[in-house]
Design a protein around this motif. Structure first.
Motif, PDB file in Angstrom:
ATOM      1  N   MET A   1      44.699  23.614  51.242  1.00 25.91           N
ATOM      2  CA  MET A   1      45.592  23.820  50.204  1.00 25.91           C
ATOM      3  C   MET A   1      46.700  24.525  50.682  1.00 25.91           C
ATOM      4  N   PHE A   2      47.981  24.275  50.769  1.00 33.71           N
ATOM      5  CA  PHE A   2      48.963  25.310  51.095  1.00 33.71           C
ATOM      6  C   PHE A   2      49.521  26.312  49.943  1.00 33.71           C
ATOM      7  N   LYS A   3      49.252  25.806  48.883  1.00 41.29           N
ATOM      8  CA  LYS A   3      49.733  26.526  47.893  1.00 41.29           C
ATOM      9  C   LYS A   3      48.978  26.453  46.470  1.00 41.29           C
ATOM     10  N   GLN A   4      48.953  27.608  45.615  1.00 45.51           N
ATOM     11  CA  GLN A   4      48.326  27.402  44.329  1.00 45.51           C
ATOM     12  C   GLN A   4      49.081  26.076  43.581  1.00 45.51           C
ATOM     13  N   GLN A   5      48.164  25.328  42.873  1.00 45.88           N
ATOM     14  CA  GLN A   5      49.024  24.694  41.935  1.00 45.88           C
ATOM     15  C   GLN A   5      49.901  25.133  41.067  1.00 45.88           C
ATOM     16  N   THR A   6      51.152  24.714  40.841  1.00 42.88           N
ATOM     17  CA  THR A   6      52.020  25.268  40.079  1.00 42.88           C
ATOM     18  C   THR A   6      51.561  24.982  38.689  1.00 42.88           C
ATOM     19  N   LYS A   7      52.236  25.611  37.526  1.00 45.73           N
ATOM     20  CA  LYS A   7      51.685  25.338  36.138  1.00 45.73           C
ATOM     21  C   LYS A   7      52.167  24.002  35.995  1.00 45.73           C
ATOM     22  N   ALA A   8      53.394  23.581  36.059  1.00 45.21           N
ATOM     23  CA  ALA A   8      53.522  22.188  35.776  1.00 45.21           C
ATOM     24  C   ALA A   8      52.567  20.946  36.405  1.00 45.21           C
ATOM     25  N   ASP A   9      52.215  21.341  37.639  1.00 41.11           N
ATOM     26  CA  ASP A   9      51.528  20.396  38.245  1.00 41.11           C
ATOM     27  C   ASP A   9      50.226  20.600  37.249  1.00 41.11           C
ATOM     28  N   LYS A  10      49.410  21.454  36.996  1.00 38.44           N
ATOM     29  CA  LYS A  10      48.373  21.541  36.283  1.00 38.44           C
ATOM     30  C   LYS A  10      48.434  20.795  34.746  1.00 38.44           C
ATOM     31  N   THR A  11      49.708  20.987  34.314  1.00 43.03           N
ATOM     32  CA  THR A  11      49.751  20.317  32.894  1.00 43.03           C
ATOM     33  C   THR A  11      49.825  18.804  33.190  1.00 43.03           C
ATOM     34  N   ILE A  12      50.794  18.401  34.301  1.00 42.93           N
ATOM     35  CA  ILE A  12      50.620  17.025  34.568  1.00 42.93           C
ATOM     36  C   ILE A  12      49.370  16.277  34.817  1.00 42.93           C
ATOM     37  N   LEU A  13      48.507  17.058  35.826  1.00 44.35           N
ATOM     38  CA  LEU A  13      47.018  16.717  36.120  1.00 44.35           C
ATOM     39  C   LEU A  13      46.399  16.381  34.925  1.00 44.35           C
ATOM     40  N   ALA A  14      46.339  17.500  33.965  1.00 41.24           N
ATOM     41  CA  ALA A  14      45.650  17.470  32.668  1.00 41.24           C
ATOM     42  C   ALA A  14      45.922  16.369  31.916  1.00 41.24           C
ATOM     43  N   LEU A  15      47.101  15.930  31.664  1.00 38.42           N
ATOM     44  CA  LEU A  15      47.853  14.976  30.959  1.00 38.42           C
ATOM     45  C   LEU A  15      47.374  13.725  31.834  1.00 38.42           C
ATOM     46  N   ASN A  16      47.365  13.468  32.966  1.00 46.12           N
ATOM     47  CA  ASN A  16      46.887  12.503  33.605  1.00 46.12           C
ATOM     48  C   ASN A  16      45.424  12.102  33.224  1.00 46.12           C
ATOM     49  N   ALA A  17      44.511  13.086  33.173  1.00 43.22           N
ATOM     50  CA  ALA A  17      43.247  12.847  32.848  1.00 43.22           C
ATOM     51  C   ALA A  17      43.039  12.478  31.476  1.00 43.22           C
ATOM     52  N   ILE A  18      43.898  13.039  30.473  1.00 49.39           N
ATOM     53  CA  ILE A  18      43.682  12.418  29.360  1.00 49.39           C
ATOM     54  C   ILE A  18      43.893  11.192  28.955  1.00 49.39           C
ATOM     55  N   ILE A  19      44.865  10.785  29.590  1.00 41.49           N
ATOM     56  CA  ILE A  19      45.488   9.403  29.346  1.00 41.49           C
ATOM     57  C   ILE A  19      44.446   8.426  29.992  1.00 41.49           C
ATOM     58  N   LEU A  20      43.957   8.711  31.186  1.00 38.13           N
ATOM     59  CA  LEU A  20      43.144   7.690  31.767  1.00 38.13           C
ATOM     60  C   LEU A  20      41.806   7.657  30.989  1.00 38.13           C
ATOM     61  N   THR A  21      41.361   8.796  30.594  1.00 39.31           N
ATOM     62  CA  THR A  21      40.347   8.894  29.646  1.00 39.31           C
ATOM     63  C   THR A  21      40.469   7.610  28.305  1.00 39.31           C
ATOM     64  N   LEU A  22      41.765   7.939  27.793  1.00 35.53           N
ATOM     65  CA  LEU A  22      42.011   6.845  26.743  1.00 35.53           C
ATOM     66  C   LEU A  22      41.875   5.564  27.095  1.00 35.53           C
ATOM     67  N   ILE A  23      42.492   5.156  28.230  1.00 36.49           N
ATOM     68  CA  ILE A  23      42.386   3.988  29.072  1.00 36.49           C
ATOM     69  C   ILE A  23      41.112   3.370  28.974  1.00 36.49           C
ATOM     70  N   VAL A  24      40.358   4.278  29.668  1.00 37.72           N
ATOM     71  CA  VAL A  24      38.996   3.891  29.716  1.00 37.72           C
ATOM     72  C   VAL A  24      38.151   3.462  28.384  1.00 37.72           C
ATOM     73  N   LEU A  25      38.520   4.364  27.310  1.00 35.53           N
ATOM     74  CA  LEU A  25      37.921   4.117  26.137  1.00 35.53           C
ATOM     75  C   LEU A  25      38.392   2.722  25.509  1.00 35.53           C
TER      76      LEU A  25
END
Lengths: 294, 293
Positions: A1-25
């Motif tokens: 890792m070159f850099k800590q994840q930015t706040k925006a990136d963390k939000t996007i990744l969290a959103l990504n996980a939530i949407i994928l979970t909903l799709i799986v359901l």
């Protein structure tokens, strides 16, 4: 890792996980519903939906499906059609793909064009039906096994795979006095397991899941594949007589018909769903090979 | 070149089957221009020119059938095409390998269920006493009989198609994304690009060639889509929207036995198909700096 994840990136990744979970359901939801419904007493299901109360559970649906035997006959027929079809189709595909992968094969362009035209234009349903009829193949297994055996797309996939195998290998074999036939069977095929696995899987699953050819070409009950039996139960809502013995009135008939639907879905889909995770590693590799070079 | 005869033998079975089962029916399609009588055969039935085509274009069903076919395909393409791409982009960002594998396992599963069973599940889930209506009634909604309402047919068709195939269709895009070098991503990170920017400037360009090919192929199939499924999803009540050219061809030809007329309608369908394919290919070539099929 070159850099800590930015706040925006963390939000996007969290959103990504939530949407994928909903799709799986959303994908699992209907499947789980059908499985649970297949074990639920039909009157309970009708009145209050699924229940967690074990006293309302039942395996009646499954017993009735097995009592009739048409699903089992369909199963056996489908197994035969799918196996025979994959063997015929994949053999023809591999044999044709090899010469077409050779740049020095005279007539390669012409033959390829003859094949590719059929991907975009066809004579249509009725002329094909009339041909099968004139060949006296109606109501025989040949009507299921032969007309669709050559799949041009699969030939293109296999050809792309063969082209990826270094030509030096063949040249070395030729120097050693190997014939085309020997090179193909002894050297090329053993190197082509991933693409063979993918083609077999495609053709097997495709044939297992198809109903249309059987619907138009087959009449005899004892030749019907699983999907035709399922169609009459699930879509035309006509359960086989054997499943409906001892129903006393219309209401009960309807309830049994419902139960039979759920259990036949589970029984018929289970084998493929159980086998397919084991194929996963193969088909991802094979599909990649085909898609990128194809 | 001497030993090439073996290679010709290799191609022979495929060539013979293609000529018999693909090219002979193409010749057989001339019954669209004949007053076909099975007793007289293809050769001896009298020519009637474009009569069958005229008859079809003058039926009151014509505009409706053509409209249904085009709408179902166009909407299917519009909504179905982007979903696998989005899925692949999302999956590609899951770093936990085991989790990713499990999600993929679920996403691909419906592809292995047959169309008959999927339609069976649709009927069950959407039935007036099924779970969806059950949930509606909990919130005080009215019971809807989805399968008999023509207004719902297209949505049901397209959503169930996405449910069944989108996961599997994402495989090719995932494969392409796997080839994106990590160095490129790391360099972008150093330059301060967030994930969205990485997707727009690295991921999307990486899968563009495959997107183009998939789009052309999908557009080429626009008129031949889903006979099998449309036919299963049809009920006598939703026919105003669910009757499409391929299902009509089947009914006129095999159920009513009007071979010549049915073949004409099928031919009409194929010709539109080829025209669409060529048009889309040309447009894509122009937009894509000369790259098409």
């Amino acid at each position: 890792m070159f850099k800590q994840q930015t706040k925006a990136d963390k939000t996007i990744l969290a959103l990504n996980a939530i949407i994928l979970t909903l799709i799986v359901l959303a994908i699992l939801g209907p499947l789980i519903y059908v499985v649970m419904a297949s074990f639920t007493d039909p009157s309970t299901l009708l009145n209050s939906g699924l229940t967690l109360n074990p006293s309302k559970w039942t395996i009646q649906g499954y017993l009735r499906v097995f009592k009739d035997g048409s699903i089992l006959t369909g199963f056996k027929n489908s197994l035969f059609y799918s196996t025979a079809f994959s063997i015929i189709s994949v053999s023809i595909t591999l044999l044709a793909a090899y010469p077409l992968s050779r740049k020095d094969f005279v007539g390669r362009k012409v033959i390829m064009t003859i094949f590719i035209i059929t991907m975009f234009f066809g004579g249509g349903l009725i002329p094909t039906y009339l041909l099968v009829k004139n060949l006296n193949m109606l109501d025989t297994v040949w009507a299921i096994l032969l007309p669709g055996a050559v799949n041009v797309w699969n030939i293109i996939l296999a050809r792309a795979y063969f082209q990826g195998i270094p030509n030096e290998l063949r040249e070395a074999a030729v120097v050693d006095g190997t014939s085309e036939m020997q090179y193909f069977f002894r050297i090329l095929l053993p190197l082509s397991k991933p693409i063979i696995a993918v083609l077999v899987l495609y053709q097997f699953v495709g044939q297992w899941n198809s109903y249309f050819d059987a619907m138009i070409y087959l009449k005899s009950d004892n030749l019907q594949p699983l999907q035709i039996v399922l169609r009459s139960i699930l879509v035309q809502m006509q359960p086989r007589p054997g499943m409906m013995q001892d129903a006393q009135n219309t209401a009960q008939l309807q309830q049994i018909a419902e139960m039979v639907k759920y259990s036949s879905i589970v029984i018929s889909s289970l084998p493929l769903i159980l086998i397919y995770p084991f194929f996963q590693k193969y088909f991802e590799k094979g599909v990649m090979v085909g898609s990128i070079k194809g | 070149m001497k030993e090439n005869y073996q290679l010709y033998l290799f191609v022979l079975p495929a060539l013979v089957l293609i000529i018999i089962f693909k090219y002979i029916p193409m010749y057989g399609a001339i019954i669209a221009f004949k007053d076909f009588n099975p007793l007289q055969g293809i050769m001896n039935s009298p020519w009637i020119g474009f009569e069958n085509f005229k008859k079809f274009m003058n039926t009151p069903d014509f505009t409706n059938l053509l409209g249904n076919t085009l709408k179902l395909s166009a909407f299917g393409l519009l909504f179905g095409f982007p979903v696998p791409i989005i899925l692949a982009l999302m999956l590609n960002r899951i770093r936990n390998v085991a989790l990713k594998k499990n999600i993929q396992l679920v996403l691909y599963a419906p592809n292995f269920i047959s169309v008959v069973v999927v339609v069976g599940i649709v009927f069950i889930v959407l039935s007036p006493v099924g779970p969806i209506n059950h949930i509606f009634s909990l919130f005080g909604g009215k019971t809807i009989d989805f399968m008999t309402e023509p207004g719902y047919f297209r949505s049901i068709y397209i959503i169930s198609d996405i449910w069944q195939f989108a996961g599997w269709a994402s495989v090719v895009y995932l494969a392409a994304l796997a080839n994106v070098s990590q160095d490129l991503i790391d360099a972008a990170k150093i330059d301060g690009a967030n994930i969205l920017k990485q997707i727009i400037h690295i991921d999307l360009p990486a899968i563009k060639p495959i997107m183009v090919i998939q789009f052309i192929l999908a557009a080429g199939n626009i008129m031949s889509i889903g006979f099998e499924k449309a036919y299963l999803l049809q009920t006598s009540m939703n026919l105003p929207t669910s009757e499409i050219l391929p299902t009509y061809v089947y009914k006129i030809g095999l159920q009513m036995g009007d071979y010549g007329y049915s073949t004409a309608i099928g031919l009409f369908n194929s010709v539109i198909n080829v025209i669409l394919l060529i048009t889309v290919n040309q447009i894509v070539k122009r937009l894509n700096e000369g790259e098409g099929l």
